[in-house]
Design a protein around this motif. Structure first.
Motif, mmCIF file in Angstrom:
data_model
loop_
_atom_site.group_PDB
_atom_site.id
_atom_site.type_symbol
_atom_site.label_atom_id
_atom_site.label_comp_id
_atom_site.label_asym_id
_atom_site.label_seq_id
_atom_site.Cartn_x
_atom_site.Cartn_y
_atom_site.Cartn_z
ATOM 1 N N TYR B 423 0.869 -1.063 -0.125
ATOM 2 C CA TYR B 423 0.254 -0.016 -0.121
ATOM 3 C C TYR B 423 0.786 1.083 -0.029
ATOM 4 C CZ TYR B 423 -3.238 3.864 1.807
ATOM 5 O OH TYR B 423 -3.458 4.763 2.051
ATOM 6 N N LEU B 424 1.955 1.407 1.236
ATOM 7 C CA LEU B 424 2.892 2.855 0.731
ATOM 8 C C LEU B 424 3.392 2.175 0.221
ATOM 9 C CD1 LEU B 424 3.736 2.137 4.722
ATOM 10 C CD2 LEU B 424 2.558 3.884 4.006
ATOM 11 N N MET B 425 3.665 1.990 -1.225
ATOM 12 C CA MET B 425 4.393 1.859 -2.223
ATOM 13 C C MET B 425 3.908 1.976 -2.857
ATOM 14 S SD MET B 425 6.829 -2.233 -2.004
ATOM 15 C CE MET B 425 6.495 -2.345 -4.270
ATOM 16 N N LYS B 426 2.521 1.663 -3.724
ATOM 17 C CA LYS B 426 1.638 2.446 -4.181
ATOM 18 C C LYS B 426 1.919 3.585 -4.279
ATOM 19 C CE LYS B 426 -0.573 -1.372 -6.626
ATOM 20 N NZ LYS B 426 -1.037 -2.182 -5.875
ATOM 21 N N LYS B 427 1.705 4.253 -2.610
ATOM 22 C CA LYS B 427 1.186 5.673 -2.427
ATOM 23 C C LYS B 427 2.635 6.121 -2.928
ATOM 24 C CE LYS B 427 -2.071 6.764 -0.489
ATOM 25 N NZ LYS B 427 -3.257 7.254 -1.377
ATOM 26 N N THR B 428 3.501 5.757 -2.907
ATOM 27 C CA THR B 428 4.867 6.687 -3.258
ATOM 28 C C THR B 428 5.660 6.571 -4.384
ATOM 29 O OG1 THR B 428 6.251 5.091 -1.900
ATOM 30 C CG2 THR B 428 5.495 6.562 -0.584
ATOM 31 N N GLY B 429 4.426 5.281 -5.628
ATOM 32 C CA GLY B 429 5.115 5.607 -6.468
ATOM 33 C C GLY B 429 6.301 4.462 -7.455
ATOM 34 N N PHE B 430 6.113 3.449 -5.939
ATOM 35 C CA PHE B 430 7.020 2.085 -6.363
ATOM 36 C C PHE B 430 6.068 0.910 -6.530
ATOM 37 C CE2 PHE B 430 9.932 4.608 -3.136
ATOM 38 C CZ PHE B 430 10.711 4.702 -3.807
ATOM 39 N N GLU B 431 6.644 0.628 -7.943
ATOM 40 C CA GLU B 431 5.641 -0.729 -8.123
ATOM 41 C C GLU B 431 5.876 -2.378 -7.163
ATOM 42 O OE1 GLU B 431 5.455 0.105 -12.326
ATOM 43 O OE2 GLU B 431 5.738 1.156 -12.616
ATOM 44 N N PRO B 432 5.743 -3.205 -7.233
ATOM 45 C CA PRO B 432 5.844 -4.706 -6.949
ATOM 46 C C PRO B 432 6.251 -5.378 -7.578
ATOM 47 C CG PRO B 432 3.248 -4.130 -6.987
ATOM 48 C CD PRO B 432 3.613 -2.866 -7.750
ATOM 49 N N ALA B 433 6.340 -5.584 -8.813
ATOM 50 C CA ALA B 433 6.663 -6.647 -9.984
ATOM 51 C C ALA B 433 8.612 -6.353 -10.044
ATOM 52 C CB ALA B 433 6.256 -6.139 -10.548
ATOM 53 N N PRO B 434 9.472 -5.429 -9.218
ATOM 54 C CA PRO B 434 10.815 -5.275 -9.844
ATOM 55 C C PRO B 434 10.616 -6.376 -8.328
ATOM 56 C CG PRO B 434 10.222 -3.291 -10.320
ATOM 57 C CD PRO B 434 9.175 -4.163 -9.951
ATOM 58 N N LEU B 435 10.250 -5.410 -7.211
ATOM 59 C CA LEU B 435 10.909 -6.276 -6.277
ATOM 60 C C LEU B 435 10.068 -7.798 -5.955
ATOM 61 C CD1 LEU B 435 9.305 -4.528 -2.379
ATOM 62 C CD2 LEU B 435 9.539 -8.222 -2.843
ATOM 63 N N VAL B 436 9.423 -8.379 -6.609
ATOM 64 C CA VAL B 436 8.903 -9.938 -6.235
ATOM 65 C C VAL B 436 10.292 -10.747 -7.593
ATOM 66 C CG1 VAL B 436 7.418 -11.116 -7.614
ATOM 67 C CG2 VAL B 436 6.488 -9.360 -6.121
ATOM 68 N N MET B 437 10.454 -10.011 -8.229
ATOM 69 C CA MET B 437 11.498 -10.853 -8.943
ATOM 70 C C MET B 437 12.855 -10.819 -8.892
ATOM 71 S SD MET B 437 11.629 -11.834 -12.594
ATOM 72 C CE MET B 437 13.190 -11.503 -13.735
ATOM 73 N N ALA B 438 13.474 -9.409 -7.659
ATOM 74 C CA ALA B 438 14.069 -9.623 -7.111
ATOM 75 C C ALA B 438 14.465 -10.827 -6.285
ATOM 76 C CB ALA B 438 14.725 -8.423 -6.654
ATOM 77 N N TYR B 439 13.952 -10.718 -5.184
ATOM 78 C CA TYR B 439 13.011 -11.291 -4.320
ATOM 79 C C TYR B 439 12.875 -12.551 -4.780
ATOM 80 C CZ TYR B 439 9.338 -13.891 -1.195
ATOM 81 O OH TYR B 439 9.327 -15.473 -0.525
ATOM 82 N N ILE B 440 12.563 -13.663 -5.999
ATOM 83 C CA ILE B 440 12.495 -15.041 -6.608
ATOM 84 C C ILE B 440 13.851 -15.192 -6.690
ATOM 85 C CG2 ILE B 440 11.752 -16.567 -8.134
ATOM 86 C CD1 ILE B 440 9.385 -15.030 -8.174
ATOM 87 N N LEU B 441 14.492 -14.269 -7.504
ATOM 88 C CA LEU B 441 15.899 -14.516 -8.427
ATOM 89 C C LEU B 441 17.124 -14.760 -7.204
ATOM 90 C CD1 LEU B 441 16.350 -12.194 -11.405
ATOM 91 C CD2 LEU B 441 15.737 -15.042 -11.082
ATOM 92 N N CYS B 442 17.130 -14.221 -6.139
ATOM 93 C CA CYS B 442 17.680 -14.512 -5.186
ATOM 94 C C CYS B 442 18.328 -15.304 -4.268
ATOM 95 C CB CYS B 442 17.742 -12.615 -3.702
ATOM 96 S SG CYS B 442 18.607 -12.234 -2.582
#
Lengths: 326, 499
Positions: B423-442
């Motif tokens: 929710y906070l990410m959306k409010k501040t203009g961050f998108e979830p997809a890069p987070l998810v991608m990096a988190y899965i790959l890490c």
């Protein structure tokens, strides 16, 4: 004292409940009157789930009730073992333990003392074995050891995680033979097998059932098996004792346990149902094919067995200097 | 010719009434659990395994694999309708699928997902039939250095996953890498676990996804409850039109290839292949600015890729007995319990299972298409449910799913936490997809990196001395260089325009 008081209370509660619940006030509370939960400390699909499912139908018939298989993975198994050790000892919560149950006492901060559960029955014993690729230069254990001795750190040994059972077993080989290996950790047995097949490691210690299909498929060769006598599935592979070393390899075994304090007759009922299930031809045939032995051990021998495995693993842990780091 | 004979035998097994019926049951159950977030195919297959005990092994595997690829069809449904990925592999579909739904085009999005899945699924099975054994041998060449290189390549496509600021995308990706590091590492060291056993094996993927996408979306919509403008635009057409097909044809084809070959590589390949497909379509598109605003290519490509990856997934299992994902581990368990030894001898010893399963996949994919197309009309009606009823229901499904995933209360808390983060990410203009991608790959990235260096005794040249990893790393470098150049060009252009 308090424990006994609690137990008396518990019995009282159960008796009252059963009196309330049964139309016939004198009937004994039937066990099991709801599904018995089999707690599996690993994700679905692993050996623990397979074992529970292999036992399931005959166990249910024998005990006259149903079971529910619950996977509680995480924490290297300790989440489930804590859950079992702290469950209400009413016989409805049964958990499977293996060598990692003993090992995680030393390798994790959340491990459970094996003294906190009552072992019911051992249903399977699967020895560990050392495998190399079929085209590896070493034809037997002696050649492997003498090469490793001459080239310290050159032979790469895959394992399913540092501090996990087969890493510790590989350290056991180092301890009794005096060689030095390079240990490459993988997450679980599957990836380590892939790595050996692809030649990304030189050797691997794992339980026989995991390795056997690849031996039969002419991909792997076994150099030594960690059982007290030669294994019927691979009669031509030597055992540690024959090679002149102490049998230090820790295999995989499954012992079903309950929290301390389960009423005696229920404990006995669980034990008997397990025993019936593990003695069926289907069960034996399944594990014979897999290279495991449906080896029975009962509640009398098992505490001593836990102790023995504990001593063995403690020695290896002390040798490796492995500590839970946080 | 031998293949033709084999596959005919396979069809002979697959079209018996029992096998056909249970294949349908599997596909139906799969679609259902695909639609429900949280409850994944791995858990469902394990749960239903005892039901198959009395069946012959081939029949059991036919039904259980139907659940798996069926789930990939269903996974896109909730992603498109309510922005919650039914399966991790559909996370990327949320971006453009949900935007299409908001523009009244849920029908075409769902339709294209189904058609794409069907074509890619069939294509994947076709390749599986033709080239399974040699591809399996090739997959074995992927040791730690090669897997590391693939993961690096995966990270370089991050820039395509975001439609906004690049700096924000990379910032949030670093957060994703951090989340991916939580847990016990391969040396047995506890990192950021706070002594909570549920964190030892890492933060669960399912609660993170449901939090970031589902819960965050509900929270965000709470603000707009009064206006309720969203889905009143009406639903235009239930099926993709000619224009949609023209846009989607190539993405489906490319997605099919990417999915199949990535599916063979160990790791969460269904998910990664969908991300890669999305990035590729955006890169190749002449109108990349449409992505993130309801581009149908962003649905067609990834949904094709994750279905084709299913077929790829089966290769290491059926030819070598090696499970490369959680679902495949359960399938291996199923084989064992049915007395079939998975391993290099499976095709030889149990041709009925191998060829029967492959033949059933052709039929199953067709059944799924027939099953899913009429459902579209029903699904789009979900969007007409008033928010006051829809949102509590979504939350309910999220909560049940997050708990049921591992029977863990801690995972429920993780979901709520990531809901707030999202929710906070959306409010501040961050998108979830890069987070998810990096988190899965890490975890895979780190593991492969460390294994490589253990193998080479600390020598970094291992990554460039091995031809496959060197080639993949060169590709990754190429993508970065290309990106920088096009970035410079764009800036120069905008500067020139200013002058």
């Amino acid at each position: 004292m308090k424990n006994r008081k609690q137990r008396v209370m518990m019995v009282a509660v159960w008796v009252t409940l059963s009196l309330l619940l049964t139309a016939n006030g004198f009937a004994q509370e039937k066990f099991p009157s709801r599904p018995v939960q089999f707690i599996i400390p690993w994700a679905a699909g692993g050996g623990g789930t397979v074992n529970a499912q292999a036992l399931q139908s005959h166990f249910e018939k024998a005990i006259g009730g149903s079971i529910q298989i619950v996977n509680k993975p995480g924490g290297g198994g300790t989440i489930a073992w804590n859950y079992v050790a702290n469950a209400v000892p009413d016989g409805y919560t049964v958990g499977v333990t293996n060598q990692s149950f003993i090992l995680t006492q030393y390798t994790t901060r959340t491990g459970v003392s094996f003294k906190k559960v009552d072992p019911i029955i051992m249903v399977i014993d699967m020895p560990a074995a050392l495998a190399v690729k079929t085209d590896a230069p070493w034809k037997n254990f002696k050649e492997y050891i003498s090469y490793a001795k001459a080239n310290p750190g050159k032979v790469q040994m895959g394992n399913s995680g540092l501090g996990a059972n087969y890493h510790v077993s590989a350290l056991g080989i180092e301890m009794v033979t005096g060689v030095k290996l390079t240990h490459v950790p993988f997450k679980g047995a599957g990836p380590s097998i892939t790595a050996l097949m692809g030649g990304h490691v030189d050797s691997l210690v794992a339980e026989l059932p995991t390795l056997l299909p690849y031996v039969e498929g002419k991909k792997f060769r076994l150099l030594v098996v960690g059982s007290p006598e030669r294994n019927p599935a691979v009669p031509d592979v030597s055992i540690m004792k024959e090679e002149g070393y102490e049998q230090i390899l820790i295999g995989a075994w499954y012992v079903w346990s309950v929290p301390k304090g389960v009423p005696k007759e229920r404990f006995q009922k669980l034990h008997d149902a397990f025993k019936v299930a593990m003695e069926t031809p289907e069960y034996r045939e399944l594990y014979r094919k897999l290279g495991g032995v449906a080896r029975y051990m009962g509640p009398q021998e098992l505490p001593a067995f836990y102790e023995q495995e504990d001593r063995k693993l403690k020695r290896l842990i002390d040798y490796s200097g492995f500590k839970p780091i946080e | 010719m031998e293949i033709l004979q084999n596959i005919l035998t396979g069809f002979g097994i697959a079209v018996t009434p029992v096998n056909l019926g249970l294949c349908l049951v599997g596909c139906f159950v799969g679609t259902l659990i695909g639609v429900l977030p949280g409850i994944g195919p791995a858990a469902t297959i394990a749960l239903l395994l005892p039901v198959t005990f009395k069946l012959p092994p081939a029949t059991a595997i036919i039904m259980l694999s139907g659940i798996f690829y069926g789930a990939m069809y269903g996974g896109s449904t909730t992603a498109i309708l309510v922005n919650i990925p039914g399966e991790a592999a559909s996370a990327i579909t949320c971006i453009d699928g949900y935007q299409m739904a908001r523009r009244g085009r849920a029908g075409p999005a769902l339709g294209m997902a189904a058609f794409g899945s069907f074509m890619a699924g069939t294509f994947g099975v076709f390749l599986l039939m033709l080239i399974a054994p040699p591809v399996a041998e090739l997959a074995l060449k992927f040791g730690p250095p090669e897997i590391f290189a693939v993961m690096v390549l995966g990270l370089t496509i991050l820039s395509y996953l975001s439609s906004g600021s690049l700096i924000k995308a990379f910032t949030i990706a670093i957060v994703g890498l951090f989340v991916g590091m939580i847990g016990i590492d391969i040396a047995g060291i506890y990192r950021f676990t706070f002594g909570i056993p549920d964190f030892f094996d890492g933060i669960g993927l399912v609660p993170v996804l449901m939090g970031l996408f589902g819960v965050a979306e509900v929270l965000l919509n709470l603000e707009q409850i009064v206006t309720r403008q969203v889905f009143d635009t009406g639903i235009k057409g239930l099926l993709p039109n000619g224009e949609d097909w023209k846009r989607s044809a190539m993405p489906i084809l490319r997605g099919s290839f990417i999915g199949f070959f990535m599916g063979v590589i160990p790791g969460p390949s269904n998910t990664i292949s969908s991300f890669v497909s999305y990035a590729m379509e955006k890169r190749l598109s002449k109108t990349p600015e449409r992505f993130g605003k309801g581009a149908i290519e962003g649905v067609a490509g990834p949904e094709s890729a994750n279905n084709s990856a299913c077929a790829g997934n089966f290769i290491p299992v059926l030819t070598l007995g090696i499970p490369t994902s959680a679902v495949m581990a359960v399938i291996v368990g199923a084989l064992i319990i049915h007395g079939v030894t998975p391993g290099p001898l499976l095709i030889k010893n149990n041709p009925d299972i191998f060829w029967g399963t492959i033949a059933s996949m052709y039929l199953g994919n067709f059944m799924l298409l027939i099953l899913n197309l009429p459902l579209i009309g029903i699904w789009v009606r979900v969007l007409k449910v008033p928010y006051g009823i829809l949102f509590p229901l979504i939350l309910l499904f999220c909560f049940v799913g997050a708990y049921a995933n591992n029977n863990s209360l801690a995972e429920l808390n993780v979901m709520i936490f990531f809901g707030l983060v999202g929710y906070l990410m959306k409010k501040t203009g961050f998108e979830p997809a890069p987070l998810v991608m990096a988190y899965i790959l890490c975890p895979f990235l780190e593991e492969a990196f460390r294994q490589s260096l253990i193998k080479s005794h600390g020598d970094f040249s291992i990554f460039i001395k091995r031809p496959i990893s060197a080639a993949i790393l060169a590709m990754a470098a190429g993508i970065i260089v290309l990106n920088v150049f096009s970035g410079v060009k764009k800036r120069r252009k905008s500067l020139l325009e200013k002058i």
